[in-house]
Design an enzyme around this catalytic site. Structure first.
Site, PDB file in Angstrom:
ATOM      1  N   ASP A   1      85.309 -87.320   9.151  1.00  0.00           N
ATOM      2  CA  ASP A   1      86.665 -87.728   8.777  1.00  0.00           C
ATOM      3  C   ASP A   1      87.742 -86.680   9.040  1.00  0.00           C
ATOM      4  O   ASP A   1      88.924 -86.995   9.045  1.00  0.00           O
ATOM      5  CB  ASP A   1      86.700 -88.127   7.301  1.00  0.00           C
ATOM      6  CG  ASP A   1      85.932 -89.398   7.044  1.00  0.00           C
ATOM      7  OD1 ASP A   1      85.816 -90.215   7.980  1.00  0.00           O
ATOM      8  OD2 ASP A   1      85.424 -89.586   5.920  1.00  0.00           O
TER       9      ASP A   1
ATOM     10  N   THR B   1      81.636 -83.551   8.301  1.00  0.00           N
ATOM     11  CA  THR B   1      82.105 -84.913   8.028  1.00  0.00           C
ATOM     12  C   THR B   1      82.888 -85.398   9.230  1.00  0.00           C
ATOM     13  O   THR B   1      83.636 -84.631   9.820  1.00  0.00           O
ATOM     14  CB  THR B   1      83.007 -84.977   6.776  1.00  0.00           C
ATOM     15  OG1 THR B   1      83.707 -86.238   6.774  1.00  0.00           O
ATOM     16  CG2 THR B   1      84.060 -83.874   6.773  1.00  0.00           C
TER      17      THR B   1
ATOM     18  N   GLY C   1      77.784 -88.546   3.619  1.00  0.00           N
ATOM     19  CA  GLY C   1      77.636 -89.237   4.897  1.00  0.00           C
ATOM     20  C   GLY C   1      77.240 -88.245   5.976  1.00  0.00           C
ATOM     21  O   GLY C   1      77.834 -87.176   6.074  1.00  0.00           O
TER      22      GLY C   1
ATOM     23  N   ASP D   1      84.016 -83.482   1.407  1.00  0.00           N
ATOM     24  CA  ASP D   1      84.671 -83.066   0.169  1.00  0.00           C
ATOM     25  C   ASP D   1      83.856 -83.414  -1.078  1.00  0.00           C
ATOM     26  O   ASP D   1      83.797 -82.635  -2.022  1.00  0.00           O
ATOM     27  CB  ASP D   1      86.095 -83.632   0.079  1.00  0.00           C
ATOM     28  CG  ASP D   1      86.104 -85.133  -0.102  1.00  0.00           C
ATOM     29  OD1 ASP D   1      85.256 -85.802   0.509  1.00  0.00           O
ATOM     30  OD2 ASP D   1      86.962 -85.651  -0.848  1.00  0.00           O
TER      31      ASP D   1
ATOM     32  N   ARG E   1      89.029 -94.117   5.852  1.00  0.00           N
ATOM     33  CA  ARG E   1      89.811 -94.904   4.899  1.00  0.00           C
ATOM     34  C   ARG E   1      90.903 -94.084   4.225  1.00  0.00           C
ATOM     35  O   ARG E   1      91.898 -94.608   3.809  1.00  0.00           O
ATOM     36  CB  ARG E   1      88.899 -95.555   3.870  1.00  0.00           C
ATOM     37  CG  ARG E   1      88.334 -94.600   2.834  1.00  0.00           C
ATOM     38  CD  ARG E   1      87.523 -95.350   1.806  1.00  0.00           C
ATOM     39  NE  ARG E   1      86.263 -95.836   2.398  1.00  0.00           N
ATOM     40  CZ  ARG E   1      85.391 -96.564   1.748  1.00  0.00           C
ATOM     41  NH1 ARG E   1      85.630 -96.934   0.495  1.00  0.00           N
ATOM     42  NH2 ARG E   1      84.267 -96.947   2.312  1.00  0.00           N
TER      43      ARG E   1
ATOM     44  N   ARG F   1     106.792-104.475  29.408  1.00  0.00           N
ATOM     45  CA  ARG F   1     105.916-104.076  30.519  1.00  0.00           C
ATOM     46  C   ARG F   1     105.309-105.252  31.251  1.00  0.00           C
ATOM     47  O   ARG F   1     104.554-105.072  32.203  1.00  0.00           O
ATOM     48  CB  ARG F   1     104.782-103.211  29.973  1.00  0.00           C
ATOM     49  CG  ARG F   1     103.961-104.009  28.989  1.00  0.00           C
ATOM     50  CD  ARG F   1     102.571-103.603  28.766  1.00  0.00           C
ATOM     51  NE  ARG F   1     101.896-104.726  28.118  1.00  0.00           N
ATOM     52  CZ  ARG F   1     100.809-104.630  27.414  1.00  0.00           C
ATOM     53  NH1 ARG F   1     100.234-103.468  27.242  1.00  0.00           N
ATOM     54  NH2 ARG F   1     100.251-105.709  26.887  1.00  0.00           N
TER      55      ARG F   1
ATOM     56  N   ARG G   1      70.406 -75.653  12.436  1.00  0.00           N
ATOM     57  CA  ARG G   1      69.725 -74.730  13.353  1.00  0.00           C
ATOM     58  C   ARG G   1      70.378 -73.353  13.320  1.00  0.00           C
ATOM     59  O   ARG G   1      69.695 -72.325  13.261  1.00  0.00           O
ATOM     60  CB  ARG G   1      69.796 -75.304  14.780  1.00  0.00           C
ATOM     61  CG  ARG G   1      69.392 -74.350  15.892  1.00  0.00           C
ATOM     62  CD  ARG G   1      69.516 -75.036  17.242  1.00  0.00           C
ATOM     63  NE  ARG G   1      69.203 -74.186  18.372  1.00  0.00           N
ATOM     64  CZ  ARG G   1      70.113 -73.546  19.113  1.00  0.00           C
ATOM     65  NH1 ARG G   1      71.398 -73.660  18.820  1.00  0.00           N
ATOM     66  NH2 ARG G   1      69.731 -72.808  20.149  1.00  0.00           N
TER      67      ARG G   1
ATOM     68  N   GLN H   1      79.891 -94.730  14.876  1.00  0.00           N
ATOM     69  CA  GLN H   1      80.665 -93.500  15.036  1.00  0.00           C
ATOM     70  C   GLN H   1      79.945 -92.240  14.561  1.00  0.00           C
ATOM     71  O   GLN H   1      80.414 -91.134  14.760  1.00  0.00           O
ATOM     72  CB  GLN H   1      81.995 -93.640  14.280  1.00  0.00           C
ATOM     73  CG  GLN H   1      82.915 -94.641  14.922  1.00  0.00           C
ATOM     74  CD  GLN H   1      83.978 -95.161  13.967  1.00  0.00           C
ATOM     75  OE1 GLN H   1      85.051 -94.603  13.859  1.00  0.00           O
ATOM     76  NE2 GLN H   1      83.658 -96.227  13.259  1.00  0.00           N
TER      77      GLN H   1
ATOM     78  N   ASP I   1      88.955 -84.533   7.166  1.00  0.00           N
ATOM     79  CA  ASP I   1      89.942 -84.562   6.083  1.00  0.00           C
ATOM     80  C   ASP I   1      89.811 -83.377   5.130  1.00  0.00           C
ATOM     81  O   ASP I   1      90.131 -83.492   3.954  1.00  0.00           O
ATOM     82  CB  ASP I   1      89.848 -85.882   5.321  1.00  0.00           C
ATOM     83  CG  ASP I   1      88.458 -86.124   4.758  1.00  0.00           C
ATOM     84  OD1 ASP I   1      87.534 -85.340   5.086  1.00  0.00           O
ATOM     85  OD2 ASP I   1      88.278 -87.084   3.998  1.00  0.00           O
TER      86      ASP I   1
ATOM     87  N   ARG J   1      73.859 -89.585  -0.965  1.00  0.00           N
ATOM     88  CA  ARG J   1      74.910 -89.448  -1.965  1.00  0.00           C
ATOM     89  C   ARG J   1      74.196 -89.479  -3.320  1.00  0.00           C
ATOM     90  O   ARG J   1      73.374 -90.358  -3.561  1.00  0.00           O
ATOM     91  CB  ARG J   1      75.901 -90.604  -1.876  1.00  0.00           C
ATOM     92  CG  ARG J   1      76.557 -90.726  -0.505  1.00  0.00           C
ATOM     93  CD  ARG J   1      77.687 -91.742  -0.514  1.00  0.00           C
ATOM     94  NE  ARG J   1      78.067 -92.079   0.861  1.00  0.00           N
ATOM     95  CZ  ARG J   1      78.922 -91.360   1.600  1.00  0.00           C
ATOM     96  NH1 ARG J   1      79.466 -90.283   1.098  1.00  0.00           N
ATOM     97  NH2 ARG J   1      79.213 -91.724   2.828  1.00  0.00           N
TER      98      ARG J   1
END
Lengths: 342, 342, 342, 342
Positions: free
Chosen positions: D134, D132, D17, D109, D178, D223, D27, D265, D136, D78
């Protein structure tokens, strides 16, 4: 550190130049205080509000959905009079009259000096929260507002690049940071600017018009004609970007245009980094108060909230990142390189 | 109008100050030409490319996904030499040598004068497409780039408001438009600025420092202390925003900060209005060529594409919107009002 | 029209789905009312506030610097009960009890029907101000909020293009507009989307999965492999963008990802066009009241404020721009074209 | 580490991704390689390009002004086939045939597993650069793209807040992540969301519809009525935000609207943090190659570039920041709190 006494009532103020994220810090202070059963009194217009007794209670409902806005809902100000002993004594008396046990000061080094000054005349705890776009405080990896200012400067540089590229021109963008080149360096790196004029570099070896022209010419020789964008920290050239552009145009016949970002760098929605940092430090300030600590700044180092003696924050120096400087100067925009031939 | 001949080959160039949406116009010209079976040759760096024979074919694949970027992929330039008769003759010879039947000039009034000048020496059709942030061309409701420039100026004013409000300060933001106050008026209206200094207004009755100070004081008297933001069109104050800020600060002790947006107003992603206008006018230019028309600007009036004689575009005057002026001056920021008492 | 009586007190409310620029309209109503010596009472939560007597006076100080924010400071709501006769009678009684002479309703067609319904039971003047992102009201060139919604949708499409291009993928972005394809058409045009699924087009000839796949394949054949971005108006495909993406992926092995913008299209800083339109129409509404007019919408046609009978705004149809449709379908993304060979 | 041999030719690819900042990393790789006298060969479409021999030399001129754009100019993909031994052997042969000494893999990863797999069949050096959204990967304080994704999610949440506040409604915004809740947690914190549904939390104790409804009711009790915004990580609710919104609306009569940000995103101009991180890590990757290192990821810890064994990056776990979780859950949005009475 152990809990020294039961704190009941916290004062809070924002002081000096406002910084994006001050509202987020304020919200965090109020929510954390509420969480720990403390009341919060907000003073308006910084230290001036301490002297004028201009204050109001601040409850969770008052800070709902303020974290997405720049500025400060309790206003800020620079207060020259607060440097006097009498002012600090007045402030102390006002704080005592309100039964305030601790004060959170959100601001930069001037505000922290004011806090230190107050502490000589007041027994309550004082915690500083670093709110300044300049990132020039020792003891925290970043100050609240800095990330946003860099983002805005970078965004301006990106826009300039579009038009600079269309006309193959030279542009100068003046950014904030008269004493520290953090905004200049980071925005230049982020936007791929060809040249930076920063206080730290000017102190070492000031650039001259002819050095600048040579670098422009050499850059064009190396890579071919194209746009050339300079980032100039404020107060680093007599007359600023406007004067420098005129000089380049007049003396060297380089069509050159200036931009002066000014306080645009303090506005707009705060960046996530500033909102998150402000949230963590606002909470941390309250937890430092609970821990009985005083005269420290709530800072963040390597992802961990820490406490730094207030005085260190301005007495010790926060240097520019040497790796960024090296990359920007030696690798991305080498000055001495011989022209390539491809 | 009937189709006069079978046009085969179109030239296109972008000239003068670049404007957001020029790429979208270029894309539309190329896609529409392709649709009608014409070839497109793009000249680089405006009229300079006509003289230098700096050109390349431009096909649909070359304009895929350029409409979201400001600037112009075929570069622009201001070309002083093109005003000479010899230059126009050279350009005509070059166009003929390339068997170009029609030329699309994307630019502002200077570029259209160039087109008119060329038309005296060249037989091909010439169509102007209004690409300038200044919105100062007669015959079209808007020019390409204007909406984006207003958006950027408004965005800067919004950011300034955040910090101005935090400190209750006076700010001056200098925007583009030395001959026409469109960007100034629209951005001031959109951002709720308290004061505008526009060429059209200065021509009528120039403001003085003391008039400005009086308005600031009166505004504060009417609504209470607060921020005060001025929009200043370029070249409407000696020394610009920087000088005006210094004067206000020095002579009237009003802390005042300047911003100079400069070419930032030409960059960033073009606004939807500019992209859509550019798309419609680019297509319209090609369809005007098919219709055998020449020496007109492709414009838009009340949602309908129209053709305006090139010469009209600069000889006739595009006035500011009088309703907006009235609202901004008499209703939103009245100068003469007596202070309210609530 | 002559001035029928001396209006003293104006009610105002925002109703239905909120739209960026409602605050700017509100500010304009309050400032213009103040200018003409009228008082303003704001009702909260739309018509619900009329029934609940939930109101407060609104003065210039209350609307300072709200024009840069979306949403509505006096809240909005959809009020089913207001369709009943009793509700309108209650509202009328409440308005009379407050000595309100005229009511400004800022909202869309549902809100205008409510206004018409109220007018059968109340003698005061009623003016509608078109506040809806859908742009589906007859009689005004644009509605308040529409320009911002298009900008946000375009911005999302631009972001999608970046990643779609990196992976040569198919994406579907679902935008608002279940009854009218304005946002869909304009954002698709502005972002250079390859395909639109709009209510107006679906009504004519609904697309099938296989038509869509054929267009994707043909597009890739014509221009080479690349990204393909679809704009889908809400409620135009069973299950929306998520279901369509799954179908394309499952049945045709096209890796395809959905986005569902939803209410993001109603937020963020309003575009300049919306703020300016809202400012003009808010003032116009007050001036229509002064002129003694009732049961009209304050609209804008070709740059001029006009008044349109309320009932016309929903009974007459505001069609999509046929030139934009033609350009998008026949010139920019032709369906039937034979592949080129360059 | 000492320089093991004279590296001459570097391969580079972006895989998996795409992430904002990949172009900036590219660059930096090219400029740093040029600085140290190395050549760069870029492979297109990730590992697929290694198999297809789809490559081109990449020189400084090819990376001028790409750092401000998301996506990747050398495309990503991918590649399932690359998991096979034969594929790795083919890739190794292709790399050897091109006399490539070292390969820089920019990705997440999955891409790093591919790199490890390749290293079993190829003798050249392999350096991973963490690209990435993520965040992660173990061993680096942040991955390239993460800051931008958080910014975009926060910006969407801010927009939602505007409209949520206008209508006092419940909204669900589905964000990426996810397997890891970094984007969810940071954007929720930055935007002041009332609730997060993250993989790490769901694994501990999954939320039910009734828990959610209770928290909404309790929040409103504490509130007062108001907007309530939930951040939902993808794949954490059957049917995602669309289904959850329908359930809340159907079963509990809470009007609730979903947004699904999806690949938005990954687009737009990368944040400064991502551009700077990418620049540092791209340079660092080349310097690691010079140092003779292989099978490591170039990462950043506490402001210092470091090298982490590739295998560690996915085998060790990068946990969510426990202080942020605590603040968000216990202080800002306490679940168990008793309603206040002010």
């Amino acid at each position: 550190m152990s809990e020294s006494k039961q704190v009941q009532r916290i004062g809070v103020l924002t002081s000096g130049g406002d910084a994006p994220g001050m509202n987020a810090a304020l919200r965090a202070v109020v929510l954390a205080a509420d969480h720990y059963g403390m009341e919060v009194i907000a003073f308006r217009h910084g230290y001036q509000g301490l002297l004028d007794n201009d204050h109001a209670p601040m409850r969770p409902a008052d800070v709902m959905h303020i974290l997405q806005y720049s500025g400060t809902v309790i206003k800020s100000a620079r207060c020259q009079r607060f440097k006097e002993v009498e002012a600090a004594q007045e402030a102390a008396a006002n704080l005592d009259a309100l039964s305030i046990d601790a004060l959170v000061v959100i601001g930069g080094d001037g505000s922290f000096r004011g806090a230190e000054h107050l502490s000589a005349h007041w027994d309550g705890q004082i915690i500083g929260v670093p709110g300044t776009i300049d990132n020039d405080l020792f003891g925290t990896d970043a100050t609240i507002g800095y990330a946003t200012a860099v983002h805005i400067a970078m965004d301006a540089l990106d826009k300039i690049r579009d038009t600079a590229d269309a006309m193959d021109r030279v542009f100068i963008v003046e950014v904030m940071g008269r004493y520290a080149g953090f905004i200049g360096l980071s925005s230049a790196m982020a936007a791929g600017a060809e040249r930076m004029i920063l206080p730290e570099l000017q102190k070492e070896k000031p650039l001259t018009i002819s050095t600048i022209v040579k670098h422009i010419e050499r850059t064009n020789a190396i890579r071919g004609e194209g746009s050339y964008v300079m980032v100039l920290s404020e107060h680093q050239w007599p007359g600023g970007a406007v004067a420098l552009a005129e000089q380049l145009e007049a003396e060297y016949h380089l069509p050159c245009r200036p931009c002066l970002l000014g306080h645009i760098q303090r506005g707009g929605p705060p960046s996530p980094a500033d909102r998150i940092l402000a949230s963590e430090l606002g909470v941390h300030a309250i937890e430092l108060i609970r821990d009985g600590v005083t005269k420290v700044m709530a800072g963040m180092q390597a992802g961990t909230p820490i406490a730094v003696p207030l005085r260190d924050t301005w007495e010790k120096k926060n240097p520019l990142d040497s790796n960024l400087l090296r990359i920007q100067h030696e690798i991305f925009n080498p000055v001495k390189k011989t022209p390539r031939t491809h």
